[in-house]
Design an enzyme around this catalytic site. Structure first.
Site, PDB file in Angstrom:
ATOM      1  N   LYS A  39      16.531  21.226 -11.253  1.00 44.69           N
ATOM      2  CA  LYS A  39      15.879  19.948 -11.543  1.00 44.69           C
ATOM      3  C   LYS A  39      16.763  18.943 -12.270  1.00 44.69           C
ATOM      4  CE  LYS A  39      12.214  18.767 -10.905  1.00 44.69           C
ATOM      5  NZ  LYS A  39      10.928  19.097 -11.550  1.00 44.69           N
ATOM      6  N   HIS A  44       0.841  -1.222   0.000  1.00 47.80           N
ATOM      7  CA  HIS A  44       0.000   0.000   0.000  1.00 47.80           C
ATOM      8  C   HIS A  44       0.869   1.263   0.000  1.00 47.80           C
ATOM      9  CE1 HIS A  44      -3.345  -2.701   1.244  1.00 47.80           C
ATOM     10  NE2 HIS A  44      -2.389  -3.263   1.974  1.00 47.80           N
ATOM     11  N   SER A  64      15.300  20.680 -16.417  1.00 48.72           N
ATOM     12  CA  SER A  64      14.083  21.437 -16.654  1.00 48.72           C
ATOM     13  C   SER A  64      14.450  22.707 -17.405  1.00 48.72           C
ATOM     14  CB  SER A  64      13.429  21.785 -15.311  1.00 48.72           C
ATOM     15  OG  SER A  64      12.620  22.938 -15.453  1.00 48.72           O
ATOM     16  N   GLU A  88      10.250   7.713 -16.818  1.00 44.55           N
ATOM     17  CA  GLU A  88       8.895   8.236 -17.085  1.00 44.55           C
ATOM     18  C   GLU A  88       8.405   7.832 -18.475  1.00 44.55           C
ATOM     19  OE1 GLU A  88       8.284  12.399 -15.081  1.00 44.55           O
ATOM     20  OE2 GLU A  88      10.364  12.191 -15.688  1.00 44.55           O
TER      21      GLU A  88
END
Ligand code: ARG
Length: 471
Positions: free
Chosen positions: A297, A164, A291, A304
Site C-alpha cells: 500500500k 456524475h 499501511s 485524505e
C-alpha cells in the site's frame, strides 16, 4: 495553580472588590491563558500604541512611557525565548503581561487607563487575524502556483472530464487544475474582503462606554496600521458594538470553511486519480504513507486529511455562530470561547494549504494512462452531434441521431470510431466522408476555443494569464 490550596492567589481583576481569589476549580474553568498566550505579540503591540497615546494626552510622562516601552519589549523578548512564566491565576494573556510589567515598572499601573480587557481582547484578535489572513493569502497563492505548474508541466495531457463521475467530454488536465485556481481566487477575494472589516480599531471602546478621558483614537489606530487602501483611519463607531462584535471572526471562519470545502474537493479528485482504477497521477513517496499491514500500500493521506479536516473547520464556524446567537449586549464571558475555534481554523487551513501545495509539487502525471482514458471515442459523441448541427440539423434531432449511433456501436460491440460510413449513413444520410474526422482528439481539442473552454489555445492562454498574475 496550586493543587493544595482550594483558593488561588487573587488576580488583579479582583483587587479591591473581592475578599479572596476564586476557588481553584473556578480559576481552572475560567482561565484562557492556556490558549490565548499566543496573542502575546499583538497584546504588546496594542499596549505600546496605547501607552504612546497616553503620553501624548498627558496621562504618562515621557520617562514613564519609556519605562513601559522598555518593560514591554523586555517581556516580549522573554516570551519569544520561552523564558516567560505564564500564571493561570492571572487568567489571560492581557493580565499576565500587564501584571508582570507592573511588577517590574511602577508606571505599568497606569497602562490600563481608559482601557478594558473588553476592547483589548477585541483589538488583539483583530491584529492577530489581520496577520493570519495576510499569511494565508500568500500560502493560497503558493498553492495556486503549484496547480499552474503541474498544468504547465503536463500542458498536452488530455483526460476525460466527468459529470456524475461518468466520462463526459475530453478536457486538458491543466483545465481541470485551473478550475481549482479559479475557486481559490474567489476564496482569496472573500478573505481580502473580510480583512477590510477586521482592519478596524476597537480600542477606546473601553469596557462598554468609551472613556471620559480625551483619548486620541485616530492616533492609536494609525500607529497600529488600521487604515484602508485610501489611507483613511478605520475606527469602530459604537463602543458597545466595538467590544461585542465578533462578526469578523465569523466572516473569516465562513470564508475559511468554503476554502476547506474547496480543498476537500481537490483532495477527492487527487485521491481518485491516484487510485489504481484511474492511475492518472503518482504522488511521491515522501508525500504518501504506507499501511501497517499491507506491504504493497501507498496511501494518499495528505489528501485524505485535507478532506477530513474540513469537518472541524465547518464545525468551528457552527460553534461560533451558536456562540453569538442570543448573546445580549455587550461583552459576555462566552466570547472567550471564540479563540480556540478561530485559532484551530486558521492553523488547519494554513497547514492544509501548505501541505497540498507541497504534495502537488511532488506529484507526477501518468501520461500513458491519461491518454488511454482520453482516447475513448465516446467522449466525442457531443462533437458528433455538433458535426450534424454544422450541416444544418437542429440540435435536438442531432442528439437523437447520435444516440442511435451509440446504440448501434454498443450492439455491435465496437467503439464509436469503428462504426463504418455505411452504418453511419444507415442511421442518417447527413453523415459524410468526413464523419470519422470528428474522432481526431487533437482536432477536437483545437476547436474548443471560446472563453473558458478547454481548447488548446484557450487553456494555453489561461495558463499564461495565471502564471503572470501569480508571479
Ligand atoms: N480572556 C477574556 C476573553 O478572551 C478577555 C476579556 C475578559 N473581560 C472580562 N471582563 N472578563 O474574552
Amino acid at each position: 495553580m496550586s493543587k493544595k490550596s482550594p483558593v488561588s492567589k487573587s488576580p488583579v481583576s479582583r483587587s479591591g472588590r473581592f475578599a479572596g481569589g476564586p476557588a481553584a476549580d473556578v480559576a481552572q474553568f475560567t482561565e484562557s491563558i492556556s490558549f490565548d498566550w499566543r496573542l502575546w505579540k499583538h497584546d504588546i503591540q496594542g499596549s505600546l500604541a496605547h501607552a504612546t497615546m497616553l503620553q501624548k494626552i498627558g496621562v504618562l510622562t515621557r520617562s514613564e512611557l519609556s519605562a513601559i516601552t522598555k518593560g514591554l519589549n523586555q517581556i516580549g523578548r522573554e516570551i519569544a525565548a520561552g523564558k516567560f512564566s505564564w500564571k493561570p491565576a492571572l487568567e489571560d494573556v492581557h493580565m499576565n503581561i500587564e501584571a508582570e510589567l507592573t511588577r517590574r515598572v511602577p508606571a505599568g499601573a497606569k497602562l490600563h487607563t481608559a482601557r478594558s480587557r473588553n476592547d483589548q481582547v477585541a483589538l488583539d484578535v483583530r491584529l492577530w487575524l489581520r496577520d493570519e489572513i495576510t499569511a494565508l493569502l500568500g500560502e493560497i497563492a503558493g498553492l495556486q502556483r503549484a496547480l499552474v505548474s503541474l498544468g504547465e508541466k503536463n500542458a498536452g495531457v488530455i483526460i476525460p472530464g466527468y459529470t456524475h463521475l461518468q466520462r463526459a467530454q475530453p478536457v486538458y488536465f491543466a483545465h481541470h487544475l485551473l478550475a481549482y485556481v479559479e475557486m481559490l481566487e474567489r476564496d482569496c477575494e472573500r478573505l481580502w474582503d473580510c480583512h477590510s472589516r477586521v482592519n478596524v480599531c476597537p480600542l477606546g471602546s473601553g469596557a462598554i462606554a468609551g472613556s471620559t478621558l480625551p483619548l486620541q483614537r485616530e492616533f492609536v489606530a494609525r500607529l497600529l496600521g488600521f487604515v484602508n487602501d485610501g489611507g483613511e483611519v478605520q475606527l469602530t463607531q459604537n463602543s458597545m458594538d466595538g467590544v461585542s462584535d465578533r462578526d469578523f471572526l465569523i466572516e473569516f471562519s465562513a470564508a475559511a470553511a468554503l476554502l476547506a470545502i474547496h480543498f476537500s474537493r481537490l483532495a477527492e479528485d487527487v485521491i481518485l486519480w491516484a487510485g489504481t482504477e484511474f492511475n492518472f497521477i503518482k504522488i511521491a513517496d515522501a508525500y504518501t504513507t504506507g499501511s501497517s499491514l499491507m506491504p504493497q500500500k501507498k496511501n494518499p493521506d495528505i489528501a485524505e486529511l485535507a478532506r477530513g479536516k474540513t469537518g472541524r473547520v465547518v464545525g468551528n464556524l457552527m460553534a461560533l455562530l451558536t456562540l453569538l446567537k442570543g448573546l445580549p449586549m455587550t461583552y459576555n464571558r462566552d466570547l472567550q470561547e471564540d479563540k480556540e475555534r478561530v485559532f484551530d481554523t486558521a492553523d488547519t487551513v494554513r497547514a492544509t494549504t501548505r501541505l497540498l501545495d507541497a504534495m502537488l509539487r511532488n506529484t507526477t502525471v501518468n501520461k500513458a494512462a491519461c491518454a488511454a482514458a482520453a482516447s475513448d471515442p465516446a467522449l466525442l459523441a457531443t462533437d458528433l452531434a455538433d458535426y450534424l448541427v454544422r450541416k444544418g440539423m437542429p440540435f435536438r434531432q442531432a442528439h437523437h441521431v447520435v444516440g442511435a449511433i451509440v446504440a448501434l456501436a454498443e450492439k455491435a460491440g465496437k467503439p464509436l470510431n469503428q462504426v463504418t460510413l455505411a452504418e453511419f449513413q444507415s442511421v442518417d444520410k447527413t453523415f459524410g466522408r468526413d464523419t470519422l474526422g470528428v474522432f481526431d482528439l487533437q482536432r477536437a481539442m483545437a476547436k474548443r476555443n471560446i472563453t473558458g473552454a478547454p481548447g488548446t489555445k484557450e487553456v494555453a492562454k489561461q495558463l499564461a494569464k495565471w502564471r503572470e498574475r501569480l508571479s
